[in-house]
Design an enzyme around this catalytic site. Structure first.
Site, mmCIF file in Angstrom:
data_model
loop_
_atom_site.group_PDB
_atom_site.id
_atom_site.type_symbol
_atom_site.label_atom_id
_atom_site.label_comp_id
_atom_site.label_asym_id
_atom_site.label_seq_id
_atom_site.Cartn_x
_atom_site.Cartn_y
_atom_site.Cartn_z
ATOM 1 N N SER A 110 0.809 -1.213 0.000
ATOM 2 C CA SER A 110 0.000 0.000 0.000
ATOM 3 C C SER A 110 0.847 1.270 0.000
ATOM 4 C CB SER A 110 -0.914 0.022 1.218
ATOM 5 O OG SER A 110 -1.604 -1.191 1.338
HETATM 6 N N1 SAH Z 1 -0.990 -4.663 3.913
HETATM 7 C C1 SAH Z 1 -0.232 -5.089 2.759
HETATM 8 C C2 SAH Z 1 -0.984 -4.811 1.482
HETATM 9 C C3 SAH Z 1 -1.509 -6.050 1.022
HETATM 10 S S1 SAH Z 1 -2.384 -6.104 -0.503
HETATM 11 C C4 SAH Z 1 1.131 -4.465 2.719
HETATM 12 O O1 SAH Z 1 1.413 -3.563 3.524
HETATM 13 O O2 SAH Z 1 1.954 -4.908 1.918
HETATM 14 C C5 SAH Z 1 -3.715 -7.123 0.045
HETATM 15 C C6 SAH Z 1 -3.355 -8.511 0.494
HETATM 16 O O3 SAH Z 1 -4.551 -9.132 0.921
HETATM 17 C C7 SAH Z 1 -2.765 -9.383 -0.599
HETATM 18 O O4 SAH Z 1 -1.556 -9.913 -0.179
HETATM 19 C C8 SAH Z 1 -3.816 -10.473 -0.775
HETATM 20 O O5 SAH Z 1 -3.280 -11.738 -1.099
HETATM 21 C C9 SAH Z 1 -4.465 -10.496 0.590
HETATM 22 N N2 SAH Z 1 -5.808 -11.081 0.640
HETATM 23 C C10 SAH Z 1 -6.832 -10.946 -0.243
HETATM 24 N N3 SAH Z 1 -7.896 -11.645 0.160
HETATM 25 C C11 SAH Z 1 -7.541 -12.239 1.336
HETATM 26 C C12 SAH Z 1 -8.216 -13.115 2.236
HETATM 27 N N4 SAH Z 1 -9.468 -13.523 2.033
HETATM 28 N N5 SAH Z 1 -7.542 -13.543 3.324
HETATM 29 C C13 SAH Z 1 -6.267 -13.139 3.558
HETATM 30 N N6 SAH Z 1 -5.585 -12.337 2.740
HETATM 31 C C14 SAH Z 1 -6.209 -11.885 1.638
#
Ligand code: SAH
Length: 218
Positions: free
Chosen positions: A65
């Site tokens: 993000s």
């Molecule tokens: N907070 C993260 C941003 C992650 S992007 C950072 O600082 O890097 C969103 C993430 O959510 C992705 O890695 C994706 O795989 C995960 N995601 C999506 N759906 C999900 C679910 N149902 N359970 C767990 N993770 C999930």
């Protein structure tokens, strides 16, 4: 004298200034972001851009993000050192690390095993001992560890995340992007102590979708 060290300091300072003008004013949040080396969380190709205030690609087609969004979301949680926080979507682990510098305990769930393993390595490298990880579908939360003081969803939920709201303490706070399109609405749910919530709109954001089930890593 100027050297690589100075350049790094300048980039950090510039990012903090940028976050302030974007509305991130909470000193604990700014401090946590300043102390968290974002270059550790981005792929090699993007190391030079790690301190820019922009989202960047990570493995498995996901994104780390934008720092100002990390700041605004963390601030919206109104954390303190007693909070047990559930984070859905570990991704690179960057937001996890920022939370861990402020909260007491961070429980984080990721549906890609590869991303989770890499994030665990980084968290360990930073010496953050208050993070507990789980591979799984975060849409279901973490019932065994509920209730939580705070819940942060870092992937876009198609609708109100009822399973997660149920795992929140009566006066808890949940922050999540909600919507099915490319642009979602960032919402804050504040528990009223009696099982209900006050809902606030915090603005438009762009997140990858919250998907059901676990992913098959490539
Ligand atoms: N907070 C993260 C941003 C992650 S992007 C950072 O600082 O890097 C969103 C993430 O959510 C992705 O890695 C994706 O795989 C995960 N995601 C999506 N759906 C999900 C679910 N149902 N359970 C767990 N993770 C999930």
């Amino acid at each position: 004298m100027s050297g690589p060290q100075d350049a790094a300091e300048t980039r950090r300072a510039r990012l903090v200034l940028n976050l302030r003008s974007a509305g991130v004013t909470d000193a604990a949040v700014l401090n946590a972001i300043e102390k968290t080396p974002r270059d550790l969380f981005v792929p090699h190709l993007f190391k030079e851009r790690a301190w820019e205030d922009s989202a960047l690609p990570i493995a498995c087609g996901q994104t780390i993000s934008q720092p100002q969004i990390v700041g605004l979301m963390t601030q919206a949680l109104t954390l303190d050192g007693r909070a047990r926080v559930l984070e859905i979507g570990t991704g690179s682990g960057y937001q996890t690390a920022v939370l861990a510098r402020i909260a007491r305990l961070v429980y984080t769930v990721e549906r890609y095993r590869t991303l989770l393993k890499e994030a665990e390595g980084r968290i360990k490298q930073l010496g953050l001992l208050n993070v507990i990880t789980r591979f799984g579908d975060g849409g279901e939360g973490w019932p065994e560890q509920a209730p939580f003081d705070r819940v942060l969803v870092t992937a876009a939920a198609p609708e109100e995340p009822t399973a997660l709201l149920r795992q929140l303490k009566p006066n808890g706070v949940l922050v999540a992007p909600i919507g099915r399109g490319a642009v979602q609405s960032l919402r804050r749910y504040v528990g009223d102590g009696q099982g209900g919530f006050r809902v606030e709109e915090l603005g438009d954001v762009r997140f990858v979708p919250l998907l059901a089930g676990v992913a098959k890593d490539l």
